[in-house]
Scaffold this motif. Sequence first.
Motif, PDB file in Angstrom:
ATOM      1  N   UNK A 100       0.814  -1.219   0.000  1.00  0.00           N
ATOM      2  CA  UNK A 100       0.000   0.000   0.000  1.00  0.00           C
ATOM      3  C   UNK A 100       0.846   1.268   0.000  1.00  0.00           C
ATOM      4  N   UNK A 101       1.789   1.362   0.904  1.00  0.00           N
ATOM      5  CA  UNK A 101       2.600   2.584   1.009  1.00  0.00           C
ATOM      6  C   UNK A 101       3.480   2.748  -0.228  1.00  0.00           C
ATOM      7  N   UNK A 102       4.088   1.661  -0.687  1.00  0.00           N
ATOM      8  CA  UNK A 102       4.927   1.719  -1.886  1.00  0.00           C
ATOM      9  C   UNK A 102       4.125   2.205  -3.088  1.00  0.00           C
ATOM     10  N   UNK A 103       2.901   1.716  -3.225  1.00  0.00           N
ATOM     11  CA  UNK A 103       2.043   2.128  -4.332  1.00  0.00           C
ATOM     12  C   UNK A 103       1.702   3.609  -4.252  1.00  0.00           C
ATOM     13  N   UNK A 104       1.266   4.067  -3.091  1.00  0.00           N
ATOM     14  CA  UNK A 104       0.874   5.469  -2.933  1.00  0.00           C
ATOM     15  C   UNK A 104       2.050   6.406  -3.187  1.00  0.00           C
ATOM     16  N   UNK A 105       3.221   6.020  -2.712  1.00  0.00           N
ATOM     17  CA  UNK A 105       4.416   6.839  -2.952  1.00  0.00           C
ATOM     18  C   UNK A 105       4.729   6.909  -4.440  1.00  0.00           C
ATOM     19  N   UNK A 106       4.610   5.788  -5.138  1.00  0.00           N
ATOM     20  CA  UNK A 106       4.912   5.755  -6.572  1.00  0.00           C
ATOM     21  C   UNK A 106       3.925   6.614  -7.363  1.00  0.00           C
ATOM     22  N   UNK A 107       2.656   6.530  -7.027  1.00  0.00           N
ATOM     23  CA  UNK A 107       1.648   7.325  -7.732  1.00  0.00           C
ATOM     24  C   UNK A 107       1.861   8.816  -7.498  1.00  0.00           C
ATOM     25  N   UNK A 108       2.155   9.176  -6.264  1.00  0.00           N
ATOM     26  CA  UNK A 108       2.387  10.597  -5.962  1.00  0.00           C
ATOM     27  C   UNK A 108       3.622  11.107  -6.698  1.00  0.00           C
ATOM     28  N   UNK A 109       4.638  10.263  -6.815  1.00  0.00           N
ATOM     29  CA  UNK A 109       5.874  10.695  -7.486  1.00  0.00           C
ATOM     30  C   UNK A 109       5.637  10.987  -8.957  1.00  0.00           C
ATOM     31  N   UNK A 110       4.544  10.424  -9.506  1.00  0.00           N
ATOM     32  CA  UNK A 110       4.188  10.671 -10.906  1.00  0.00           C
ATOM     33  C   UNK A 110       3.256  11.872 -11.066  1.00  0.00           C
ATOM     34  N   UNK A 111       2.949  12.539  -9.961  1.00  0.00           N
ATOM     35  CA  UNK A 111       2.083  13.706 -10.015  1.00  0.00           C
ATOM     36  C   UNK A 111       0.608  13.372 -10.129  1.00  0.00           C
ATOM     37  N   UNK A 112       0.245  12.132  -9.825  1.00  0.00           N
ATOM     38  CA  UNK A 112      -1.161  11.708  -9.888  1.00  0.00           C
ATOM     39  C   UNK A 112      -1.864  12.094  -8.596  1.00  0.00           C
ATOM     40  N   UNK A 113      -3.036  12.693  -8.714  1.00  0.00           N
ATOM     41  CA  UNK A 113      -3.825  13.049  -7.537  1.00  0.00           C
ATOM     42  C   UNK A 113      -4.386  11.780  -6.900  1.00  0.00           C
ATOM     43  N   UNK A 114      -4.457  11.789  -5.573  1.00  0.00           N
ATOM     44  CA  UNK A 114      -4.941  10.614  -4.851  1.00  0.00           C
ATOM     45  C   UNK A 114      -6.148  10.979  -3.996  1.00  0.00           C
ATOM     46  N   UNK A 115      -7.177  10.130  -4.086  1.00  0.00           N
ATOM     47  CA  UNK A 115      -8.377  10.328  -3.283  1.00  0.00           C
ATOM     48  C   UNK A 115      -8.746   9.056  -2.553  1.00  0.00           C
ATOM     49  N   UNK A 116      -9.613   9.205  -1.568  1.00  0.00           N
ATOM     50  CA  UNK A 116     -10.102   8.067  -0.785  1.00  0.00           C
ATOM     51  C   UNK A 116     -11.596   8.250  -0.552  1.00  0.00           C
ATOM     52  N   UNK A 117     -12.362   7.193  -0.812  1.00  0.00           N
ATOM     53  CA  UNK A 117     -13.794   7.198  -0.492  1.00  0.00           C
ATOM     54  C   UNK A 117     -14.060   5.973   0.369  1.00  0.00           C
ATOM     55  N   UNK A 118     -14.618   6.176   1.550  1.00  0.00           N
ATOM     56  CA  UNK A 118     -14.881   5.053   2.442  1.00  0.00           C
ATOM     57  C   UNK A 118     -16.239   5.192   3.111  1.00  0.00           C
ATOM     58  N   UNK A 119     -16.973   4.102   3.143  1.00  0.00           N
ATOM     59  CA  UNK A 119     -18.190   4.048   3.938  1.00  0.00           C
ATOM     60  C   UNK A 119     -17.815   3.788   5.389  1.00  0.00           C
ATOM     61  N   UNK A 120     -18.542   4.422   6.314  1.00  0.00           N
ATOM     62  CA  UNK A 120     -18.276   4.169   7.725  1.00  0.00           C
ATOM     63  C   UNK A 120     -18.380   5.435   8.546  1.00  0.00           C
ATOM     64  N   UNK A 121     -18.099   5.279   9.841  1.00  0.00           N
ATOM     65  CA  UNK A 121     -18.195   6.413  10.753  1.00  0.00           C
ATOM     66  C   UNK A 121     -16.959   7.303  10.635  1.00  0.00           C
ATOM     67  N   UNK A 122     -17.141   8.569  10.880  1.00  0.00           N
ATOM     68  CA  UNK A 122     -16.048   9.527  10.791  1.00  0.00           C
ATOM     69  C   UNK A 122     -14.939   9.160  11.776  1.00  0.00           C
ATOM     70  N   UNK A 123     -15.328   8.839  13.014  1.00  0.00           N
ATOM     71  CA  UNK A 123     -14.333   8.515  14.047  1.00  0.00           C
ATOM     72  C   UNK A 123     -13.519   7.293  13.661  1.00  0.00           C
ATOM     73  N   UNK A 124     -14.203   6.202  13.324  1.00  0.00           N
ATOM     74  CA  UNK A 124     -13.511   4.941  13.080  1.00  0.00           C
ATOM     75  C   UNK A 124     -12.617   5.007  11.852  1.00  0.00           C
ATOM     76  N   UNK A 125     -13.133   5.556  10.749  1.00  0.00           N
ATOM     77  CA  UNK A 125     -12.342   5.574   9.526  1.00  0.00           C
ATOM     78  C   UNK A 125     -11.145   6.516   9.636  1.00  0.00           C
ATOM     79  N   UNK A 126     -11.337   7.665  10.275  1.00  0.00           N
ATOM     80  CA  UNK A 126     -10.207   8.582  10.458  1.00  0.00           C
ATOM     81  C   UNK A 126      -9.176   8.000  11.414  1.00  0.00           C
TER      82      UNK A 126
END
Length: 224
Positions: A100-126
């Motif tokens: 996961x971390x290796x992937x996110x770092x690689x995508x960011x290094x290419x200038x790709x914007x990253x987003x996250x969409x998750x179902x669930x409670x604000x407290x638990x997911x954060x």
Amino acid sequence: MTVEAVIFDLDNTLINRKAAFQAYSERFIDQFVELSEQTDRAALLDYMREADQDGYRHKRELHEQFLQELTMKYAETTVDELLQFWFAEFFKSTVLMQGAVELLMALRSQGIKLGLITNGSVHTQNAKLDQAQLRDFFDVIVVSDEVQIKKPDQRIFELALERLGAAAARTWYVGDHPVNDIKGARDAGLSAIWLSGFMEWDDTLEEPSAKIGSLLEILDIVNR
């Protein structure tokens, strides 16, 4: 296509919720459950996993079932105590998905914007995001309870795109749930990558744009 953004699901995509719930269940049993010499701990863990329904069970209902069907160490234990334990402890069991971390770092290094969409409670997911130290990778984080829209409603995908300033036609979405993630994303016009291994594919649905067994395969898809 030129990829502007990649948006991710959280549970069983970037973090291994299945493994996290296993770890939580072990701690729950040690804290609350009276075990006899005849108790099959593995069977008890399987029971808890099935009752949880991969996280789609309402947490009060789940813990009410545990209170009614498991032998508690203390007769005065209440469902509110069990829920307090859940909200205080579950996020501590967060397990990152391999790569996961290796992937996110690689995508960011290419200038790709990253987003996250998750179902669930604000407290638990954060709390999970902070425990896994993933928050700073994302340009946009959308939690269903905060915006009062849940996947697979296409509006939650459209909201994330708007906040990212990205076009649906140039955005990939990655998730494990055939309906909530893949169908929802496709209905909103995104290309969808299904991460297999957690849920069975629904054969009544249109096939995903791509299917992967591990996160790092996404780099090949994005860079084609």
